[in-house]
Design a protein around this motif. Sequence first.
Motif, PDB file in Angstrom:
ATOM      1  N   LEU A 263       0.829  -1.205   0.000  1.00  0.00           N
ATOM      2  CA  LEU A 263       0.000   0.000   0.000  1.00  0.00           C
ATOM      3  C   LEU A 263       0.864   1.257   0.000  1.00  0.00           C
ATOM      4  CD1 LEU A 263      -2.981   0.861   0.128  1.00  0.00           C
ATOM      5  CD2 LEU A 263      -2.828   0.753   2.608  1.00  0.00           C
ATOM      6  N   ALA A 264       1.893   1.266   0.837  1.00  0.00           N
ATOM      7  CA  ALA A 264       2.791   2.421   0.890  1.00  0.00           C
ATOM      8  C   ALA A 264       3.533   2.603  -0.432  1.00  0.00           C
ATOM      9  CB  ALA A 264       3.785   2.253   2.039  1.00  0.00           C
ATOM     10  N   LEU A 265       3.985   1.492  -1.014  1.00  0.00           N
ATOM     11  CA  LEU A 265       4.694   1.559  -2.287  1.00  0.00           C
ATOM     12  C   LEU A 265       3.784   2.097  -3.382  1.00  0.00           C
ATOM     13  CD1 LEU A 265       7.303   0.928  -3.815  1.00  0.00           C
ATOM     14  CD2 LEU A 265       6.455  -1.396  -4.178  1.00  0.00           C
ATOM     15  N   MET A 266       2.551   1.608  -3.416  1.00  0.00           N
ATOM     16  CA  MET A 266       1.583   2.087  -4.404  1.00  0.00           C
ATOM     17  C   MET A 266       1.339   3.582  -4.244  1.00  0.00           C
ATOM     18  SD  MET A 266      -1.847   3.077  -4.527  1.00  0.00           S
ATOM     19  CE  MET A 266      -2.528   2.302  -3.073  1.00  0.00           C
ATOM     20  N   GLY A 267       1.136   4.044  -2.994  1.00  0.00           N
ATOM     21  CA  GLY A 267       0.904   5.464  -2.759  1.00  0.00           C
ATOM     22  C   GLY A 267       2.070   6.322  -3.213  1.00  0.00           C
TER      23      GLY A 267
END
Length: 683
Positions: A263-267
Motif C-alpha cells: 500500500l505504501a509503495l503504491m501510494g
Amino acid sequence: MSKLTDVPKRILIGRALRSDRLGETLLPKRIALPVFASDPLSSVAYAPGEVLLVLSIAGVSAYHFSPWIAVAVVVLMFTVVASYRQNVHAYPSGGGDYEVATTNLGPRAGLTVASALLVDYVLTVAVSIASGIENLGSAIPFVVEHKVLCAVAVIVLLTLMNLRGVKESGKLFAIPTYVFVGGVFIMIAWGAFRGLVLGNTMRAPTADYHINAEHQGLAGFALVFLLLRAFSSGCAALTGVEAISNGVPAFRKPKSKNAATTLALMGGLAVTMFCGIIALAMTTKVRMAENPATDLIHNGHPLGSGYVQNPVISQVAEAVFGKGSFLFVVLAAATALVLFLAANTAYNGFPLLGSILAQDRYLPRQLHTRGDRLAFSNGIVLLAGAATLLTVIYGADSTRLIQLYIVGVFVSFTLSQTGMVRHWNRHLAVETDQAKRRHMIRSRAINAFGAFFTGLVLVVVLVTKFTHGAWVALMGMCIFYATMTAIRKHYDRVAEEIAAPEEPDDDLVRPSRVHSVVLISKIHRPTLRALAYARLMRSDTLEALTVNVDPAETKALHEEWERRGIDVPLKVLDSPYREVTRPVIEYVKSLRKESPRDAVSVIIPEYVVGHWYEHLLHNQSALRLKGRLLFTPGVMVTSVPYQLASSEAAKVRARKRQEWNAPGAVRRGPAGERPKQPSAAED
C-alpha cells in the motif's frame, strides 16, 4: 456433453487445483502490486487531464492553480494510504471497508459501504476498458468503429485470464504495469534533466493553442467551487486504493505487513507520477478543453469537430521524447495496455468482497465458493456480466461513464475512516499503556482527518456531478442495498424455519403409515424393477398407478397385468382431457387429505441414457411430475433408474476421459525418467 465442455474449459482456464494448494496461489509483493494497484497506478494517465479540463472553464489563467490542486490530491492520497495501513493491521481478514464499517458503525453502514464498493468495482471495469479502447482507437480505426464490440471482447479476455487464478493473472499483468511505471518515471527524469540541466524548451503539440474560456475572470465563491470541482476530478487518482485492504488474504505471510508495504509503495509511486505529469504538463504548456472542437483556438479559428484531443500523458511524452520516438511508442502502448489491466483491480476486489458478503448471507451462497483454479469464479463471471451490460448501455463512452465514477469509492472511504475513529475510541477506553495510547491517538488523528477530507470530497463530487450522471451510481448503490437486504431476510427466514427444534414436533414424529405408489405406463423392465424396489420398502400399502389416456392401451395393460399375476393392485385414473400430470397430483393430494399423518411415497421408473439428445425423448413426464410433487407436503419422490445400452457407452467414454489428460496437464520429466501419468481421479 461433459467432454465437449470440459476440454475447452481446461484449455482456457487450466487444470483444476486441489484445495490444499491454496497457499501456492498467494501473492508476493512484487506480483500483488500490479494485481491490486493497477487501477490507482493507471489513473495517473487520465487524472491530470481531468484537472486541466475543469480548470479550462476559466481559461489558461486558471492553470496556475493546478500545482496547488496536485498538492491537495497528494495530501489526500497520503492520508488515505496512512489510514488504510491502519486498516490492514486492525482488520486483516479481507473484509476491508465493509468489515470496518460493520464492526464499528453497524450492519447498515457496512451494507452501504459494500453497495458502494460493488458499484465502484463494476464502474472500474467499464471506465478502464472504455478509456483503453479510446486510446487504442486513435491508432487503429477499426477499434473506434466497433468500440462496444472490442470493449466486450476485452472484458471476456480479462475474465478468462482471471478465471485461471489470481497468481497466474498477476504474472500476466505484471510486465505491462511495470513497463508503464518505468516509462513514466523515465519521462519525468528525462524531462527534468532536459529542462533543468540542458535548458531545453519542451513544448506540447497544443502549446500554441488558446482556450476560449466559458467563464472568464471567476472570483469569490464561483472560483472556489471551480477549484473544488477540479480537485474532485483529480481525486480519480485515488480509485482502487481500497482494493489492497480488501485483498489482504491473497498476500503471502505475514499478510498484514506485506499488504501495508504494498500500500505504501503504491501510494508513493502514484503520487510521484501524478505530480510529475502535472509539472511537465505545466512546463510544456499542455492545453485541454472540455469541448475541444469549439473551445480550442488556433490562429484565431476553432479546431473543429475533426480534432482529436490526446490525453495529457500522450502530449507530455511527445514533448519530452519526440513524436514517433521509441520511448514515446513504448509508453503509449504501455499506457493503453495498463488502462485495460486497471480493470484487474476490480476483478480481484469484487469476487473477494462478494465471497465475504455471501458468507454473511447478503449475497447468494454460490459466490462464497472457489472455482477450479481456486479463484472466486462465480464472482468473476458476475462482475464481467454487470460491466458488459454497463458498457453496452453507455456505448463504451468513457466521457459518459466517468461521470458515474468516484462517488462509490468516497462513500466507502468516508464511512471506513469514520469507523476507524470509533475503533480507536473503543480501544482507548480500555487501554492503559501510555506508549500504546500515544500510538492510538496518532492513528485516530490520521483517520479523523481522512474522514473529514474524504467526506468533503464526497460532498463536492455529489454536488458537481449529480446531474451529470452521479445519480446513476447512487441508484445502483440503492439497488444493491435493497437486493442484499432482501437476500439476508430470505436466508434468515429460511434458517429460522428449518432450525432443528429443541422439543419434539411433527417433523420428529414417525408417520402413522407409508403409502407407496408406483407410476407405470406399460409393463417393461424399468416397471418390474420399480415394483421390486417398492416391495423391498415394506410399505403399509402398495399400489401401482396408471392414467387412462388411451382406452385400448389401458385395456391391454390390465390384461397383461392379470396374465403375469403381479400381486400389486393396479389403480387406473381416468383422464378425459388426456392429461397425465394433473390426475396423479390430485390423487396423491386426496391420499394426504384422507390421512394427513400418513406419508406418501411416489416411485417413478426412469431411463438412464447416454446422449444429451436422448434426454429430449425420455423422462419428460417424470420431470414434470417430480416438479409438481415437490410442492406437495408429506410426499416423497423416489426415482428408480434403469440403464439403457447407450448409458453403458457413456460410462466407457467417461472412463476414457479419466485416462485422458488435456495438453499441458501432465508435467513430464526427461526421457527414461518420465513418471507415470496420473489419472484425472488422482489429480
